[in-house]
Design a protein around this motif. Structure first.
Motif, PDB file in Angstrom:
ATOM      1  N   LEU A 160       0.849  -1.121   0.179  1.00 21.30           N
ATOM      2  CA  LEU A 160       0.101   0.075  -0.048  1.00 21.30           C
ATOM      3  C   LEU A 160       0.964   1.136   0.022  1.00 21.30           C
ATOM      4  N   ARG A 161       2.041   1.355   0.552  1.00 15.85           N
ATOM      5  CA  ARG A 161       2.887   2.560   0.727  1.00 15.85           C
ATOM      6  C   ARG A 161       3.282   2.936  -0.707  1.00 15.85           C
ATOM      7  N   GLN A 162       3.084   2.089  -1.727  1.00 18.50           N
ATOM      8  CA  GLN A 162       3.640   2.465  -3.155  1.00 18.50           C
ATOM      9  C   GLN A 162       2.552   3.573  -3.418  1.00 18.50           C
ATOM     10  N   GLN A 163       1.380   3.163  -3.121  1.00 19.15           N
ATOM     11  CA  GLN A 163       0.158   4.213  -3.671  1.00 19.15           C
ATOM     12  C   GLN A 163      -0.263   5.199  -2.657  1.00 19.15           C
ATOM     13  N   ILE A 164       0.370   5.681  -1.779  1.00 16.81           N
ATOM     14  CA  ILE A 164       0.016   6.866  -0.892  1.00 16.81           C
ATOM     15  C   ILE A 164       0.952   7.876  -1.042  1.00 16.81           C
TER      16      ILE A 164
ATOM     17  N   ARG B 142      -8.134   2.596   4.320  1.00  9.52           N
ATOM     18  CA  ARG B 142      -7.332   1.787   3.345  1.00  9.52           C
ATOM     19  C   ARG B 142      -6.306   0.866   4.115  1.00  9.52           C
TER      20      ARG B 142
END
Length: 286
Positions: free
Chosen positions: A217-221, A265
């Motif tokens: 998820l960190r890639q998309q925040i 999320r």
């Protein structure tokens, strides 16, 4: 008194302020070192609160202890001017680490400023409040005190935070942020790892999958968002597949709206891990 008048008065009082700082220097350094040598975590900072208030009382402050229903919180007041300035005093430590964040230095800086300003407060037209805010690392002492009225009537609140000399830091990690902390608890079914692994529902697997999901998820925040976590519990012996796993995590963002969008999320990362492993999930705030 107008702010311009205060500025002019302060300019004329700089020598007196410097003299007061020198007067209290040894006492403040001793206090800071004592805090560092005896670290206590959230709401257990009895020695720190006692030491700080004793020193402020010696400097002429009127002390209110146990502020906002918190036994280690306090408000120390000097002066009677119309402009009320609060100096926040932090003094809690991190579990197992101590004063790695330098709260003993934050306390020293605020106490030194308060002691130096106290004799000049009426001359400057200000009231000085040194507000002791426990549980800054975990527990939200300032939030509780704010909600319970400890900062009512304060026009300006400030403090300083130390950094390592020459350190470069990402501004996203050092500015004011919305933050919330949570605990995810996975429940499964224990079984013997050799004799009957097929009967188990592995809670530790859920903890692993949740970490992988958060990492992806960190890639998309946005770059200024933060998610941090650690596994508090995921089994105790190698031959028993664990039926319980506990993961503590926090979410941060610069605005409340961004934070409120981020939290669900992150929660879905834990919900997906529970679904994949067949565990049940409870998420609570901490």
């Amino acid at each position: 008194m107008k702010l311009t008048d205060i500025a002019a008065a302060t300019t004329g009082a700089r020598a007196d302020l410097a003299a007061q700082l020198l007067r209290w220097q040894d006492d403040v350094l001793a206090l800071s070192r004592d805090l560092h040598a005896h670290p206590k975590v959230a709401f257990g900072e009895v020695r720190a609160a006692d030491g700080i208030t004793t020193l402020l009382e010696a400097g002429g402050f009127t002390i209110e202890r146990g502020t906002a229903g918190l036994s280690t919180a306090f408000i120390a007041t000097a002066g009677s001017g119309a402009l009320v300035i609060a100096l926040c005093v932090e003094y809690d430590a991190l579990p197992g680490i101590g004063h790695a964040c330098g709260h003993n230095l934050i306390a020293g800086a605020s106490v030194a400023a308060a002691l130096a300003l106290a004799p000049l407060a009426d001359r400057l037209g200000i009231t000085i409040k040194a507000i002791g805010t426990p549980a800054e690392e975990h527990g939200g002492g300032k939030v509780l005190m704010l909600e319970r009225g400890a900062f009512d009537g304060v026009h300006l609140a400030m403090m300083v935070h130390p950094v390592q000399e020459g350190q470069t830091a990402n501004p996203a990690g050092t500015s004011a942020q919305a933050v919330g902390r949570y605990r995810a608890r996975f429940h499964g079914q224990a079984a013997h790892a050799a004799a009957a692994p097929h009967l188990a529902i592995n809670a530790a697997d859920a903890a692993v999958l949740s970490q992988v999901a958060v990492g992806l998820l960190r890639q998309q925040i946005p770059d200024d968002h933060r998610i941090a976590l650690f596994v508090r519990e995921a089994g105790h012996v190698t031959n028993i597949i664990p039926d319980t796993a506990v993961v503590d995590f926090e979410c941060r963002a610069f605005t409340l709206a961004d934070y409120e969008a981020l939290v669900p999320r992150v929660h879905r990362c834990f919900e997906g891990a529970a679904l994949a492993t067949g565990t049940t999930l409870e998420i609570t705030t901490t």
